[in-house]
Motif scaffolding. Structure first.
Motif, PDB file in Angstrom:
ATOM      1  N   VAL A  44      41.243  73.901  26.583  1.00 13.81           N
ATOM      2  CA  VAL A  44      41.691  74.886  27.571  1.00 13.81           C
ATOM      3  C   VAL A  44      41.080  76.253  27.279  1.00 13.81           C
ATOM      4  O   VAL A  44      40.647  76.965  28.197  1.00 13.81           O
ATOM      5  CB  VAL A  44      43.240  74.970  27.566  1.00 13.81           C
ATOM      6  N   MET A  45      41.013  76.633  25.998  1.00 16.05           N
ATOM      7  CA  MET A  45      40.464  77.938  25.614  1.00 16.05           C
ATOM      8  C   MET A  45      38.980  78.041  25.927  1.00 16.05           C
ATOM      9  O   MET A  45      38.504  79.060  26.445  1.00 16.05           O
ATOM     10  CB  MET A  45      40.699  78.178  24.120  1.00 16.05           C
TER      11      MET A  45
ATOM     12  N   THR B  13      42.029  78.713  18.565  1.00 15.50           N
ATOM     13  CA  THR B  13      41.248  79.915  18.834  1.00 15.50           C
ATOM     14  C   THR B  13      39.765  79.738  18.521  1.00 15.50           C
ATOM     15  O   THR B  13      38.954  80.581  18.926  1.00 15.50           O
ATOM     16  CB  THR B  13      41.791  81.122  18.028  1.00 15.50           C
ATOM     17  N   ILE B  14      39.409  78.651  17.838  1.00 14.61           N
ATOM     18  CA  ILE B  14      37.981  78.344  17.690  1.00 14.61           C
ATOM     19  C   ILE B  14      37.357  78.173  19.078  1.00 14.61           C
ATOM     20  O   ILE B  14      36.201  78.529  19.315  1.00 14.61           O
ATOM     21  CB  ILE B  14      37.787  77.081  16.833  1.00 14.61           C
ATOM     22  N   GLY B  15      38.172  77.648  20.008  1.00 15.81           N
ATOM     23  CA  GLY B  15      37.700  77.505  21.380  1.00 15.81           C
ATOM     24  C   GLY B  15      37.371  78.833  22.022  1.00 15.81           C
ATOM     25  O   GLY B  15      36.440  78.935  22.843  1.00 15.81           O
ATOM     26  N   MET B  16      38.128  79.874  21.650  1.00  9.98           N
ATOM     27  CA  MET B  16      37.838  81.202  22.182  1.00  9.98           C
ATOM     28  C   MET B  16      36.491  81.707  21.677  1.00  9.98           C
ATOM     29  O   MET B  16      35.766  82.404  22.390  1.00  9.98           O
ATOM     30  CB  MET B  16      38.955  82.173  21.784  1.00  9.98           C
ATOM     31  N   ALA B  17      36.131  81.331  20.432  1.00 10.85           N
ATOM     32  CA  ALA B  17      34.840  81.738  19.887  1.00 10.85           C
ATOM     33  C   ALA B  17      33.696  80.941  20.508  1.00 10.85           C
ATOM     34  O   ALA B  17      32.622  81.480  20.787  1.00 10.85           O
ATOM     35  CB  ALA B  17      34.842  81.567  18.367  1.00 10.85           C
TER      36      ALA B  17
ATOM     37  N   SER C  60      35.122  87.171  20.178  1.00 11.46           N
ATOM     38  CA  SER C  60      35.793  85.896  19.940  1.00 11.46           C
ATOM     39  C   SER C  60      35.802  85.466  18.472  1.00 11.46           C
ATOM     40  O   SER C  60      36.754  84.815  18.022  1.00 11.46           O
ATOM     41  CB  SER C  60      35.162  84.806  20.801  1.00 11.46           C
ATOM     42  N   ILE C  61      34.786  85.815  17.696  1.00 11.26           N
ATOM     43  CA  ILE C  61      34.803  85.460  16.273  1.00 11.26           C
ATOM     44  C   ILE C  61      35.936  86.184  15.538  1.00 11.26           C
ATOM     45  O   ILE C  61      36.685  85.550  14.780  1.00 11.26           O
ATOM     46  CB  ILE C  61      33.436  85.731  15.620  1.00 11.26           C
ATOM     47  N   PRO C  62      36.139  87.507  15.729  1.00  5.70           N
ATOM     48  CA  PRO C  62      37.314  88.141  15.115  1.00  5.70           C
ATOM     49  C   PRO C  62      38.634  87.530  15.582  1.00  5.70           C
ATOM     50  O   PRO C  62      39.580  87.448  14.798  1.00  5.70           O
ATOM     51  CB  PRO C  62      37.199  89.603  15.564  1.00  5.70           C
ATOM     52  N   VAL C  63      38.705  87.077  16.852  1.00  7.09           N
ATOM     53  CA  VAL C  63      39.922  86.422  17.336  1.00  7.09           C
ATOM     54  C   VAL C  63      40.203  85.175  16.501  1.00  7.09           C
ATOM     55  O   VAL C  63      41.332  84.943  16.060  1.00  7.09           O
ATOM     56  CB  VAL C  63      39.783  86.063  18.834  1.00  7.09           C
ATOM     57  N   ALA C  64      39.173  84.358  16.277  1.00  7.92           N
ATOM     58  CA  ALA C  64      39.346  83.132  15.507  1.00  7.92           C
ATOM     59  C   ALA C  64      39.682  83.425  14.038  1.00  7.92           C
ATOM     60  O   ALA C  64      40.576  82.796  13.453  1.00  7.92           O
ATOM     61  CB  ALA C  64      38.081  82.282  15.596  1.00  7.92           C
TER      62      ALA C  64
ATOM     63  N   GLY D  91      39.038  92.311  18.877  1.00  6.82           N
ATOM     64  CA  GLY D  91      39.313  90.893  18.662  1.00  6.82           C
ATOM     65  C   GLY D  91      40.502  90.663  17.739  1.00  6.82           C
ATOM     66  O   GLY D  91      41.350  89.797  17.987  1.00  6.82           O
ATOM     67  N   PHE D  92      40.576  91.442  16.654  1.00  3.60           N
ATOM     68  CA  PHE D  92      41.715  91.313  15.736  1.00  3.60           C
ATOM     69  C   PHE D  92      43.016  91.714  16.427  1.00  3.60           C
ATOM     70  O   PHE D  92      44.040  91.054  16.267  1.00  3.60           O
ATOM     71  CB  PHE D  92      41.486  92.180  14.492  1.00  3.60           C
ATOM     72  N   GLY D  93      42.956  92.802  17.193  1.00  2.92           N
ATOM     73  CA  GLY D  93      44.153  93.249  17.898  1.00  2.92           C
ATOM     74  C   GLY D  93      44.636  92.242  18.924  1.00  2.92           C
ATOM     75  O   GLY D  93      45.837  91.971  19.034  1.00  2.92           O
ATOM     76  N   CYS D  94      43.710  91.647  19.678  1.00  4.67           N
ATOM     77  CA  CYS D  94      44.088  90.667  20.697  1.00  4.67           C
ATOM     78  C   CYS D  94      44.739  89.433  20.070  1.00  4.67           C
ATOM     79  O   CYS D  94      45.763  88.939  20.559  1.00  4.67           O
ATOM     80  CB  CYS D  94      42.859  90.255  21.501  1.00  4.67           C
ATOM     81  N   SER D  95      44.163  88.950  18.984  1.00  3.50           N
ATOM     82  CA  SER D  95      44.688  87.758  18.326  1.00  3.50           C
ATOM     83  C   SER D  95      46.077  88.002  17.752  1.00  3.50           C
ATOM     84  O   SER D  95      47.012  87.219  17.966  1.00  3.50           O
ATOM     85  CB  SER D  95      43.729  87.310  17.220  1.00  3.50           C
ATOM     86  N   TRP D  96      46.245  89.096  17.028  1.00  4.76           N
ATOM     87  CA  TRP D  96      47.545  89.381  16.418  1.00  4.76           C
ATOM     88  C   TRP D  96      48.580  89.795  17.461  1.00  4.76           C
ATOM     89  O   TRP D  96      49.765  89.513  17.290  1.00  4.76           O
ATOM     90  CB  TRP D  96      47.386  90.469  15.355  1.00  4.76           C
ATOM     91  N   GLY D  97      48.167  90.449  18.524  1.00  2.07           N
ATOM     92  CA  GLY D  97      49.110  90.787  19.580  1.00  2.07           C
ATOM     93  C   GLY D  97      49.705  89.535  20.206  1.00  2.07           C
ATOM     94  O   GLY D  97      50.898  89.481  20.527  1.00  2.07           O
TER      95      GLY D  97
END
Length: 469
Positions: free
Chosen positions: A33-34, A155-159, A319-323, A373-379
């Protein structure tokens, strides 16, 4: 969803290896889905070019998907509790794969949008039930670590999504962004068959399915999105009337849910101050994330005139910081607090959006995306972790489903507002994307800043954790 008593059709305890493999399988289904969502954002301008429409007019390829996704998300958990979580998850994977082929074969913009709405139904089934299937296999005290691991896999999918979207769109055809879903879905399907046990909540069969609530939710969410999206096309009176009628419908939905024995969304959670603080902070953070993805896609391809593959690789800065943050967050959370992590996420988003708004120079764009990316993931993760931690264990399933539905709905509304601004500021022919993209970055900045203030003021510094009552 995952709350309440759960009975499984397989009494034998699976091995730890099987349970870890199940996390990978469920994460792969979420990753599907991501990848689809983030890859579609990159392919959007090429779709518009093929169908000879403007890129912003195809916003419903994204927002129509999110509307059906969020509505199904609110329903799927309770249906899984009633009819079997594994069974419904497999149905969602089949639906997602079949409709992906339909999207790839679409011959018009209208067919594309309709198919994407149908695809959102499959995604809305997969997301909550992949969580429920995993949760049913692990002990309650292990769930926080397990859910963090599942989120990290997903979240690997997001990357991968932006790269998949850019490479296929540029080197082959944007339609392969959707055809590639079929083999991934097949792998996830067979892994779930062999690794997951069937489970359901026996108490879920005691009440009727809330058909009235489902209808009110569909009318309210769809009407609100259409009303905001058409502000630039319709008269102000018509648009405002649609928006007000939709808001009234959602208020009616809330009143109905308060009176219903088995609600889709537990409105009573709004009486929990801590939960509300995390909900508001997470919703505004996720709205900021959605606006950034949509606006940055148009900026790279319509303002900077980069091809889809270059844009896809540039999205790796986000996307890499998100993952990475998905795996790093739980470790940091143990040394600080969930409240502090959410505030840090919103502060990072505010600072990064300020950078994106003030400068359109490519190096600063990369720095802004790396930060945000870090902010989006942790938020996304910390708002859910903080809110759910204050809920009694028996209500976890309904609470988590309610929260995720609101987070997804917030993202949808924010993206519709962004698309409307881009269209409104695009000049007579609506083809000058620069002013609207800049306004969208400012809008994202405001969402993050308001979210920070709200979370700081509403979430208490010390708050009780959930009990088992």
């Amino acid at each position: 969803m995952t709350g309440g008593t759960s009975e499984s059709s397989a009494p034998k305890e699976p091995s730890r290896f099987s349970k870890l493999a199940l996390i990978v399988a469920a994460g792969m289904s979420q990753m599907l889905v991501m990848i689809d969502f983030s890859a579609t954002a990159i392919a959007l301008p090429r779709m518009a070019e093929d169908f000879k429409v403007s890129a912003d007019s195809l916003q419903w390829v994204l927002t129509g998907y999110i509307i059906s996704f969020s509505i199904t998300l609110a329903i799927a958990g309770s249906l899984g509790d009633r009819f079997g979580r594994k069974r419904l998850l497999l149905l969602g994977i089949i639906l997602f794969a079949g409709v992906s082929a339909w999207v790839g074969l679409a011959g018009s913009a209208f067919t594309l949008i309709i198919a994407r709405v149908a695809l959102g139904v499959g995604g809305g089934i997969i997301f909550p039930l992949s969580v429920a299937v995993v949760a049913a296999s692990w002990k309650r005290e292990e769930l926080p670590k397990v859910m963090s691991l599942l989120t990290g896999v997903a979240t690997i999918g997001m990357a991968l999504g932006p790269v998949v979207g850019g490479v296929f769109t540029e080197l082959i055809d944007w339609r392969w962004v959707f055809f590639i879903n079929l083999p991934i879905a097949a792998i996830a399907f067979f892994l779930i068959i062999f690794l997951a046990n069937e489970s359901r909540n026996p108490d879920a069969n005691t009440g009727r399915i809330d058909l009235v609530g489902i209808l009110l939710l569909i009318i309210g969410i769809s009407g609100l999105s259409i009303g905001v999206a058409d502000l630039a096309e319709r008269s102000m009176v018509t648009s405002v009337s649609i928006i007000l009628a939709s808001c009234f419908t959602l208020i009616l939905f809330g009143w109905h849910e308060l009176r219903y024995r088995s609600p889709l969304i537990d409105i009573r959670l709004l009486g929990n101050r801590t939960f509300v603080g995390y909900l508001i902070g997470g919703s505004l953070s996720n709205g900021c994330w959605g606006v950034l993805v949509f606006a940055t896609t148009l900026y790279l391809q319509e303002v900077q005139k980069e091809d889809a593959m270059s844009a896809g690789f540039q999205f790796l800065y986000l996307s890499i910081p998100v993952a990475i943050a998905g795996f790093l967050g739980p470790a940091l959370q143990r040394h600080t607090s969930t409240r502090s992590m959410l505030l840090l996420a919103l502060a990072i988003q505010t600072a990064a959006c300020s950078l994106l708004w003030m400068s359109d120079v490519s190096p600063w764009l990369a720095v802004g995306l790396l930060m945000v990316g870090f902010g989006c993931s942790w938020g996304w993760s910390m708002s859910q972790a903080g809110g759910i931690a204050t809920i009694p264990e028996a209500n976890l399933g309904l609470a988590s489903g309610s929260m995720m539905t609101v987070l997804i709905m917030s993202r949808n509304v924010a993206m519709v507002v962004s698309a409307t601004m881009i269209k409104e500021l695009g000049g007579p022919s609506a083809i000058d994307y620069g002013p609207g993209v800049a306004a969208s970055f400012l809008f994202a900045l405001c969402l993050a800043a308001i979210g920070f203030v709200a979370a700081f003021l509403i979430v208490p510094r010390r708050h009780p954790v959930r009990t088992t009552s």
